[in-house]
Motif scaffolding. Structure first.
Motif, PDB file in Angstrom:
ATOM      1  N   ASP A  82       0.770  -1.188   0.124  1.00 13.63           N
ATOM      2  CA  ASP A  82       0.245   0.180  -0.003  1.00 13.63           C
ATOM      3  C   ASP A  82       0.864   1.345   0.169  1.00 13.63           C
ATOM      4  N   GLY A  83       2.303   0.883  -0.034  1.00 11.57           N
ATOM      5  CA  GLY A  83       2.958   2.178  -0.251  1.00 11.57           C
ATOM      6  C   GLY A  83       3.537   2.926   1.284  1.00 11.57           C
ATOM      7  N   GLN A  84       3.070   2.106   2.449  1.00  7.68           N
ATOM      8  CA  GLN A  84       3.385   2.834   3.564  1.00  7.68           C
ATOM      9  C   GLN A  84       4.418   2.018   4.301  1.00  7.68           C
ATOM     10  N   ILE A  85       5.068   2.492   5.096  1.00  7.62           N
ATOM     11  CA  ILE A  85       6.018   1.865   6.109  1.00  7.62           C
ATOM     12  C   ILE A  85       5.466   2.148   7.549  1.00  7.62           C
ATOM     13  N   LYS A  86       5.609   1.391   8.394  1.00  2.82           N
ATOM     14  CA  LYS A  86       4.975   1.706   9.808  1.00  2.82           C
ATOM     15  C   LYS A  86       5.859   1.013  10.921  1.00  2.82           C
ATOM     16  N   LEU A  87       5.899   1.747  11.862  1.00  2.00           N
ATOM     17  CA  LEU A  87       6.596   1.410  13.165  1.00  2.00           C
ATOM     18  C   LEU A  87       5.681   1.034  14.076  1.00  2.00           C
ATOM     19  N   TRP A  88       5.951  -0.104  14.694  1.00  2.00           N
ATOM     20  CA  TRP A  88       5.013  -0.646  15.938  1.00  2.00           C
ATOM     21  C   TRP A  88       5.919  -0.744  17.033  1.00  2.00           C
TER      22      TRP A  88
END
Length: 453
Positions: free
Chosen positions: A446-452
């Motif tokens: 989806d083109g996103q990079i996420k930090l958890w």
């Protein structure tokens, strides 16, 4: 029978009229019937045509002159030369092909770079490659966190890529920067701490970028793309240092991790070869050509003396560095292709994402045997090369899946502990930060990079 004739010839004798009377009456295509003089299927077979005459075969005793069944027909033409018009057409097609080929090869995409922060250097003259010391965790230490915990919530989203992200890599050692490559042909460098800005965009590929890889100190990185080029970039200035191509698509690229071999890198290609280049000369110095399918992964093991490769041929091969013959070949009838492989932090295990929706574990030292006790299941990955990772203390295994979920398993029990809906499309990569107890970075199509955390 009447119906069958009708179906084949589209006419038939009229069954309601007495056939004993002299005149025949037809139904269907009456003109056809009259033209064929009312012949039925059995009678209407055309007369056999004249057989083509063959050149006489000569005498069987004459060994050189005897033609026998190989004789040509009398009216047979030997030449297959195209007519004038055909020749013109063929020439045009060939010219077009040549032109197209030349354009693609001669013109690697123009390289440029965009710096997204105001100042390249801070008040002490340090660039963004400098490891920050005010982030609450010592990024310079070589110690791993003692105990890791499950990430629960989303901390941050990095947006900027306009299409799916294909791979993410943390800055070697410290992990304070994140490099991402995408199907929008761009490569971006992001901050992992503080303001978490996008620092720089590297533009230089004309097709989707498939893989990126830092050198040991992080000052340079390689990118491999579907435009058939591998490019070497300067992480700090964004300058493209050199380009490499053998006119095949590189699927994965890796620097040799040894300090004294930082000028050498290997790339797994679409034409089944693993090609080794020397950055200094730009020449191919070795080819490992044993796989029977495109090479998907290359992983260095055993203090970098060897590397493991996996391929579309559903096998796993182990190579000694610089020796182009695999000394170990693992392929079982039950094995599926394994397009993503990760070495565990302690260097003992290889986690391989298998296309039958499980993660298999192979020993990474001497035997390379499948560990049958450790199989991680419960996620759907068929068809996608979702990157696996370990928590730094080896207590968890993480992987994305085709539904965009982040899956976390317990290493000891192989139990699936936790699932987080991370992305709208495929979650292609999950990285556990090497200095953090519970921070995981994911990226998706989806083109996103996420930090958890």
């Amino acid at each position: 029978f009447s119906f069958d004739f009708y179906r084949i010839l589209s006419y038939a004798l009229d069954p309601s009229v007495d056939t004993n009377l002299s005149s025949s009456s037809y139904i269907g295509a009456v003109e056809e019937a009259e033209k064929n003089k009312g012949l039925t299927v059995f009678e209407s077979g055309a007369k056999k045509t004249e057989k083509r005459k063959k050149v006489k075969g000569g005498d069987a005793a004459d060994l050189d002159g005897f033609l026998g069944p190989w004789a040509k027909y009398q009216d047979e033409k030997d030449g297959a030369k195209p007519s004038e018009d055909e020749k013109k057409e063929l020439d045009e097609i060939l010219a077009k092909r040549l032109k197209r080929g030349r354009n693609e090869e001669d013109a690697p995409a123009e390289e440029k770079t965009i710096l997204h922060v105001k100042d390249m250097y801070d008040y002490q003259g340090r660039s963004y490659l400098h490891i920050p010391q005010d982030v609450g965790v010592n990024l310079r230490s070589s110690e791993m966190p003692d105990k890791c915990y499950l990430p629960k919530k989303q901390l941050h989203v990095w947006t900027g890529h306009t299409k799916g992200v294909s791979a993410i890599r943390l800055f070697p050692g410290s992990g304070h920067l994140l490099l991402s490559c995408s199907m929008d042909c761009k490569i971006k460098l992001w901050e992992v701490y503080n303001e978490r800005r996008c620092l720089r965009t590297f533009i230089g590929h004309s097709k989707a970028v498939r893989d990126v890889c830092f050198n040991n100190v992080g000052t340079k990185f390689l990118s491999a793309a579907y435009d058939r080029y591998i490019k070497l970039w300067d992480s700090e200035t964004g300058q493209c240092i050199s380009r490499f191509t053998n006119r095949k698509v590189p699927y994965c690229v890796k620097f040799n991790p040894d300090e004294d071999k930082q000028n050498l890198f290997v790339a797994g290609m679409s034409d089944k070869k693993i090609v080794q280049w020397d950055v200094r000369s730009g020449e191919v110095v070795q080819e490992y050509d044993r796989h029977l399918g495109a090479v998907n992964t290359i992983t260095f093991v055993d203090e970098n003396r060897r590397f493991v490769s996996t391929s579309d041929d559903k096998s796993l091969r182990v190579w000694e560095w610089d020796i182009p013959v695999d000394f170990k070949y693992i392929a079982e009838p039950s094995m599926h292709s394994m397009p993503a492989v990760t070495l565990s932090p302690n260097g003992k295990w290889l986690a391989c994402q298998s296309m039958d929706n499980q993660i298999l574990i192979f020993g990474a030292q001497n035997r390379f045997r499948l560990n049958k006790k450790k199989v991680f299941k419960g996620h759907m990955v068929a068809g996608y090369a979702c990157q696996v990772d370990f928590s730094p203390d080896m207590s968890y295994v993480v992987s994305g899946d085709a539904d965009g979920k982040l899956n976390i398993w317990d290493w000891k029990t192989t139990k699936l502990y936790h699932r987080i809906k991370a992305h709208d499309k495929v979650c292609i990569s999950a990285l556990w930060h090497p200095h953090e107890t519970s921070k995981v970075i994911t990226c998706g199509w989806d083109g996103q990079i996420k930090l958890w955390d």
